[in-house]
Design a protein around this motif. Structure first.
Motif, PDB file in Angstrom:
ATOM      1  N   HIS A   7      25.188 -11.819 -12.936  1.00 40.74           N
ATOM      2  CA  HIS A   7      24.515 -10.545 -14.506  1.00 40.74           C
ATOM      3  C   HIS A   7      23.442  -9.604 -13.093  1.00 40.74           C
ATOM      4  O   HIS A   7      22.516 -10.659 -13.073  1.00 40.74           O
ATOM      5  CB  HIS A   7      24.463 -10.065 -15.254  1.00 40.74           C
ATOM      6  N   LYS A   8      23.400  -8.358 -12.921  1.00 44.06           N
ATOM      7  CA  LYS A   8      22.053  -7.669 -12.398  1.00 44.06           C
ATOM      8  C   LYS A   8      21.270  -7.933 -13.920  1.00 44.06           C
ATOM      9  O   LYS A   8      21.023  -7.420 -14.937  1.00 44.06           O
ATOM     10  CB  LYS A   8      22.888  -6.478 -12.471  1.00 44.06           C
ATOM     11  N   SER A   9      19.843  -8.099 -13.035  1.00 41.64           N
ATOM     12  CA  SER A   9      19.192  -7.393 -13.269  1.00 41.64           C
ATOM     13  C   SER A   9      18.330  -6.562 -14.915  1.00 41.64           C
ATOM     14  O   SER A   9      18.558  -5.875 -13.871  1.00 41.64           O
ATOM     15  CB  SER A   9      17.468  -8.300 -12.965  1.00 41.64           C
ATOM     16  N   SER A  10      17.785  -6.440 -15.871  1.00 40.83           N
ATOM     17  CA  SER A  10      18.012  -5.872 -16.671  1.00 40.83           C
ATOM     18  C   SER A  10      16.538  -5.334 -15.815  1.00 40.83           C
ATOM     19  O   SER A  10      16.485  -3.621 -16.378  1.00 40.83           O
ATOM     20  CB  SER A  10      17.395  -5.891 -17.585  1.00 40.83           C
ATOM     21  N   TYR A  11      15.523  -5.320 -15.061  1.00 41.87           N
ATOM     22  CA  TYR A  11      14.182  -5.079 -14.120  1.00 41.87           C
ATOM     23  C   TYR A  11      14.894  -4.366 -13.051  1.00 41.87           C
ATOM     24  O   TYR A  11      14.109  -4.019 -12.461  1.00 41.87           O
ATOM     25  CB  TYR A  11      13.590  -6.014 -14.110  1.00 41.87           C
ATOM     26  N   SER A  12      16.424  -4.965 -12.414  1.00 40.73           N
ATOM     27  CA  SER A  12      16.278  -4.378 -11.822  1.00 40.73           C
ATOM     28  C   SER A  12      16.560  -3.191 -11.363  1.00 40.73           C
ATOM     29  O   SER A  12      17.041  -1.907 -12.347  1.00 40.73           O
ATOM     30  CB  SER A  12      17.319  -4.361 -11.098  1.00 40.73           C
TER      31      SER A  12
END
Length: 57
Positions: A7-12
């Motif tokens: 899953h895409k990091s929420s920090y991206s």
């Protein structure tokens, strides 16, 4: 071995600077735009420590 669920990091952030993570007993991190280059795997406890340190800043 079970399949990793990425899953895409929420920090991206936007602009193409994205990472994806697969979490479990170990945490794997890869560049969203260069998935074929592989991934970095670290113990989940080390990943949690890194995220905690980043949040503290």
């Amino acid at each position: 071995m079970s399949e990793m669920i990425w899953h895409k990091s929420s920090y991206s952030a936007g602009g193409g600077n994205c990472v994806e993570v697969a979490e479990g007993v170990t945490t794997s991190v890869r560049d969203t735009q260069n998935r074929s280059l592989g991934h970095l795997t670290v113990p989940a406890s080390e990943w949690a420590a890194l995220v905690s340190a980043v949040r503290a800043k």
